[in-house]
Enzyme design. Structure first.
Site, mmCIF file in Angstrom:
data_model
loop_
_atom_site.group_PDB
_atom_site.id
_atom_site.type_symbol
_atom_site.label_atom_id
_atom_site.label_comp_id
_atom_site.label_asym_id
_atom_site.label_seq_id
_atom_site.Cartn_x
_atom_site.Cartn_y
_atom_site.Cartn_z
ATOM 1 C CB ALA A 12 -0.920 -0.009 1.219
ATOM 2 C CB THR A 134 10.881 -0.549 -10.553
ATOM 3 O OG1 THR A 134 9.938 0.478 -10.681
ATOM 4 C CG2 THR A 134 11.919 -0.431 -11.640
ATOM 5 C CD GLU A 167 6.860 9.070 -5.316
ATOM 6 O OE1 GLU A 167 7.205 9.866 -4.431
ATOM 7 O OE2 GLU A 167 7.318 7.920 -5.406
ATOM 8 C CB CYS A 279 12.151 5.223 -10.106
ATOM 9 S SG CYS A 279 10.689 4.316 -9.591
ATOM 10 C CG PHE A 280 15.335 8.994 -12.132
ATOM 11 C CD1 PHE A 280 14.230 8.358 -12.671
ATOM 12 C CD2 PHE A 280 15.530 10.332 -12.441
ATOM 13 C CE1 PHE A 280 13.335 9.023 -13.494
ATOM 14 C CE2 PHE A 280 14.640 11.020 -13.259
ATOM 15 C CZ PHE A 280 13.543 10.370 -13.782
ATOM 16 C CE LYS A 282 13.673 0.519 -7.577
ATOM 17 N NZ LYS A 282 12.394 0.261 -6.910
HETATM 18 C C1 UDX Z 1 10.066 8.665 -12.162
HETATM 19 C C2 UDX Z 1 9.520 8.533 -13.603
HETATM 20 O O1 UDX Z 1 9.294 9.841 -14.148
HETATM 21 C C3 UDX Z 1 8.238 7.716 -13.605
HETATM 22 O O2 UDX Z 1 7.779 7.510 -14.924
HETATM 23 C C4 UDX Z 1 8.517 6.364 -12.933
HETATM 24 O O3 UDX Z 1 7.361 5.587 -12.871
HETATM 25 C C5 UDX Z 1 9.082 6.560 -11.535
HETATM 26 O O4 UDX Z 1 10.253 7.377 -11.602
HETATM 27 P P1 UDX Z 1 9.484 10.169 -10.059
HETATM 28 O O5 UDX Z 1 10.742 9.622 -9.470
HETATM 29 O O6 UDX Z 1 8.246 10.132 -9.220
HETATM 30 O O7 UDX Z 1 9.123 9.413 -11.420
HETATM 31 O O8 UDX Z 1 9.732 11.707 -10.447
HETATM 32 P P2 UDX Z 1 10.330 12.487 -11.707
HETATM 33 O O9 UDX Z 1 9.368 13.562 -12.049
HETATM 34 O O10 UDX Z 1 10.730 11.582 -12.798
HETATM 35 O O11 UDX Z 1 11.625 13.201 -11.090
HETATM 36 C C6 UDX Z 1 12.758 12.477 -10.649
HETATM 37 C C7 UDX Z 1 13.823 13.422 -10.138
HETATM 38 O O12 UDX Z 1 14.406 14.172 -11.202
HETATM 39 C C8 UDX Z 1 13.303 14.463 -9.139
HETATM 40 O O13 UDX Z 1 14.226 14.614 -8.096
HETATM 41 C C9 UDX Z 1 13.202 15.720 -9.963
HETATM 42 O O14 UDX Z 1 13.284 16.880 -9.195
HETATM 43 C C10 UDX Z 1 14.391 15.559 -10.893
HETATM 44 N N1 UDX Z 1 14.260 16.325 -12.141
HETATM 45 C C11 UDX Z 1 13.281 16.042 -13.034
HETATM 46 C C12 UDX Z 1 15.168 17.343 -12.416
HETATM 47 O O15 UDX Z 1 16.070 17.618 -11.628
HETATM 48 N N2 UDX Z 1 15.050 18.046 -13.591
HETATM 49 C C13 UDX Z 1 14.077 17.783 -14.499
HETATM 50 O O16 UDX Z 1 14.039 18.457 -15.542
HETATM 51 C C14 UDX Z 1 13.153 16.754 -14.211
HETATM 52 P P1 ADP Z 2 6.488 1.990 -3.822
HETATM 53 O O1 ADP Z 2 6.999 3.383 -4.023
HETATM 54 O O2 ADP Z 2 7.075 1.014 -4.817
HETATM 55 O O3 ADP Z 2 5.004 1.900 -3.778
HETATM 56 P P2 ADP Z 2 6.620 1.732 -0.922
HETATM 57 O O4 ADP Z 2 7.820 1.408 -0.072
HETATM 58 O O5 ADP Z 2 5.956 3.056 -0.775
HETATM 59 O O6 ADP Z 2 7.084 1.458 -2.425
HETATM 60 O O7 ADP Z 2 5.504 0.615 -0.686
HETATM 61 C C1 ADP Z 2 5.717 -0.756 -0.627
HETATM 62 C C2 ADP Z 2 4.831 -1.365 0.472
HETATM 63 O O8 ADP Z 2 4.879 -2.787 0.359
HETATM 64 C C3 ADP Z 2 5.249 -1.039 1.900
HETATM 65 O O9 ADP Z 2 4.183 -0.365 2.569
HETATM 66 C C4 ADP Z 2 5.542 -2.428 2.551
HETATM 67 O O10 ADP Z 2 5.113 -2.515 3.899
HETATM 68 C C5 ADP Z 2 4.721 -3.354 1.669
HETATM 69 N N1 ADP Z 2 5.172 -4.753 1.672
HETATM 70 C C6 ADP Z 2 6.420 -5.228 1.496
HETATM 71 N N2 ADP Z 2 6.433 -6.582 1.538
HETATM 72 C C7 ADP Z 2 5.145 -6.991 1.754
HETATM 73 C C8 ADP Z 2 4.476 -8.289 1.890
HETATM 74 N N3 ADP Z 2 5.151 -9.430 1.792
HETATM 75 N N4 ADP Z 2 3.145 -8.278 2.101
HETATM 76 C C9 ADP Z 2 2.445 -7.124 2.176
HETATM 77 N N5 ADP Z 2 3.012 -5.891 2.052
HETATM 78 C C10 ADP Z 2 4.338 -5.814 1.843
#
Ligand code: UDX
Ligand code: ADP
Length: 481
Positions: A12, A134, A167, A279-280, A282
């Site tokens: 969640a 991911t 996000e 994400c980036f 990782k």
């Molecule tokens: C990213 C991908 O965009 C999304 O598609 C994927 O599912 C998850 O990873 P997120 O990490 O939520 O999303 O945010 P994003 O808007 O991509 O920004 C990532 C980082 O890059 C932030 O720290 C942001 O401030 C930075 N950024 C982004 C810059 O510094 N300059 C830019 O022009 C754009």
């Molecule tokens: P994301 O950004 O990918 O959604 P988060 O860390 O915000 O990642 O959310 C992942 C969630 O998955 C956490 O709240 C964690 O407690 C939950 N989680 C991890 N392993 C299990 C599991 N085996 N069963 C249920 N929930 C889990």
């Protein structure tokens, strides 16, 4: 193939919560249950006041209000939800490994594996399993192996459906996605049926032309590659920002000129203190690890540079603060505005603010932090997780404020680390007046109007432009005139 009526999402978090809220809203005939082992998190999702849900995401509270306890449920009863569901989304965390083989690079799949084993042990009917987290390429194969060898003889179809939401704009991204990607076993009839079942869900609100189906590994690799390309753009423009600072070019002007080339495009060219987020980094590390494991050293080295550049940008920003403040920040109050990795989220994973704070504390600065959405304890746990010093030392050297003006009072310098809109509308004259002079302002997001800040008296440093103070501007103006 019959229509799916019951979905379970394991995890969640930032992905599972918003994604399931939108599916529940768009498919009222499907019962969606989001489960998590973290009971505090589930309790927060069930908070009566929807403003108190655990993640801050514009537009999400309204949807939660509409669908919660209608066809969207949050629960800790994981086994029950698995048994009831026809389709299970796995949306658990997959951080970079902090131990053992692949430490600091490979994804830690321990939560995914636990999840798969749990599904296998309790499932008593056939299920479609959807990877949402991911993951490195070929994780679906691992999932399949665990499910089929440890299960109760029921059938599992594995799909990869990577999440592209960013996000802060998650709801918009979910409602109007550029594309939805579904990877599955296209060679097999049951595989094709599983793909179609998921296509039918998205078809409720996404035009069919935007729903792509591929084989599982293309889908998994597309997710890593999309993030690697986006991060690469940020590192590329950040590399140019350093050159701009030396040459007198302005990175904003350069980015604007580049972006107007339709082959390049204007997005993701904002130079900054460095990218963050879950994400980036990782995903690039995953890509690098995979390439290395196939012996593709040039490929690995190529993508690794995106991270090298990002680390350099963060360090460079902090070093510039120290250098500008006459080479010492020891005992000086430095205020960080923003702790989240970007605006409109309370997520702080890999945020540049953490590295900058750590660097400045090592230089013995006294740090003040204000962020409109991040909780105080999260800030301390982020710093503690670096294991640079004890929790008590961190709490002594860094103070968190709930009022931005209090945070800036008596500071030698302010650094903007997140591009929160509200920072633009602050009374900057009031802030200037209560700072130690000269009052330094380091804009790590190029958010504020340079000329306005110079006119107020700040010594102003933005990313990718020559250092400026009011005095320098006057001399220049005289010359030009
Ligand atoms: C990213 C991908 O965009 C999304 O598609 C994927 O599912 C998850 O990873 P997120 O990490 O939520 O999303 O945010 P994003 O808007 O991509 O920004 C990532 C980082 O890059 C932030 O720290 C942001 O401030 C930075 N950024 C982004 C810059 O510094 N300059 C830019 O022009 C754009
Ligand atoms: P994301 O950004 O990918 O959604 P988060 O860390 O915000 O990642 O959310 C992942 C969630 O998955 C956490 O709240 C964690 O407690 C939950 N989680 C991890 N392993 C299990 C599991 N085996 N069963 C249920 N929930 C889990």
């Amino acid at each position: 193939m019959k229509k799916i009526k019951s979905i379970c999402c394991i995890g969640a978090g930032y992905v599972g919560g918003p994604t399931m809220a939108v599916i529940a809203q768009k498919c009222p005939e499907i019962t969606v249950t989001v489960v998590d082992i973290n009971d505090k998190r589930i309790a927060a999702w069930n908070e009566k006041n929807v403003e108190n849900i655990p993640i801050y995401e514009p537009g999400l509270p309204e949807i939660i209000k509409e669908v919660r306890n209608r066809n969207l449920f949050f629960s800790t009863s994981v086994n029950e939800a698995i048994q009831r569901a026809e389709m299970i989304f796995i949306s658990v965390n997959t951080p970079t490994k902090t131990y053992g083989l692949g430490k600091g690079m490979a994804a830690d799949l321990k939560w995914i594996e636990l999840c798969a084993r749990q599904i296998a042990s309790v499932a008593n009917t056939d299920k479609i399993i959807v990877e949402k987290s991911t993951l490195p390429v070929r994780t679906a194969a691992t999932l399949k192996s665990i499910l089929t060898t440890t299960g109760n003889g029921v059938k599992f179809q594995i799909l990869s459906n990577p999440e592209f939401l960013a996000e802060g704009t998650a709801i918009r991204d979910l409602l109007c996605p550029d594309r939805v990607l579904i990877g599955g076993d296209q060679e097999d009839r049951e595989g094709r049926e599983a793909i179609q079942a998921l296509v039918d869900i998205y078809r409720e609100w996404v035009p069919e032309t935007r729903i792509l189906t591929t084989n599982v590994w293309s889908s998994e690799l597309s997710k890593l590659t999309a993030n690697a390309f986006l991060a690469q753009r940020v590192s590329s423009i950040n590399a140019i920002s350093e050159l701009c600072e030396k040459t007198g070019a302005n990175v904003g002007e350069v980015a604007n000129a580049l972006g107007m080339d339709s082959r390049i495009g204007s997005k993701f060219l904002n130079s900054s203190v460095g990218f963050g987020g879950s994400c980036f980094q990782k995903d690039i590390l995953n890509l690098v690890y995979i390439a290395k494991s196939y012996g593709l050293h040039e490929v690995a080295h190529y993508w690794e540079q995106v991270i090298v550049m990002n680390d350099h940008q963060k360090r460079r920003f902090a070093a510039n603060i120290t250098r500008s403040l006459y080479n010492t920040v020891a005992g000086k109050k430095i205020t960080l505005l923003g702790w989240a990795f970007k605006k409109d989220t309370n997520d702080t994973r890999e945020s540049a603010a953490i590295s900058v704070a750590d660097y400045l504390i090592n230089e013995q600065a006294d740090i003040a932090v204000y962020d409109p959405r991040v909780e105080t304890e999260k800030i301390y746990s982020d710093l503690d997780s670096l294991e640079t010093r004890t929790d008590l030392e961190n709490r002594t050297k860094l103070k968190v404020f709930s009022d931005p003006y209090e945070a800036c009072k008596d500071a030698h310098a302010i650094a903007i680390l997140t591009e929160w809109d509200e920072f633009k509308s602050y009374d900057w004259a009031r802030i200037y007046n209560c700072m130690i002079k000269p009052a330094f302002l380091f804009d790590g997001r190029n958010l504020l109007d340079t000329q306005k800040m110079l006119n107020l008296g700040f010594v102003f440093r933005s990313i990718g432009a020559e250092p400026r103070s009011a005095k320098v501007v006057k001399i220049r103006t005289a010359k030009v005139g």
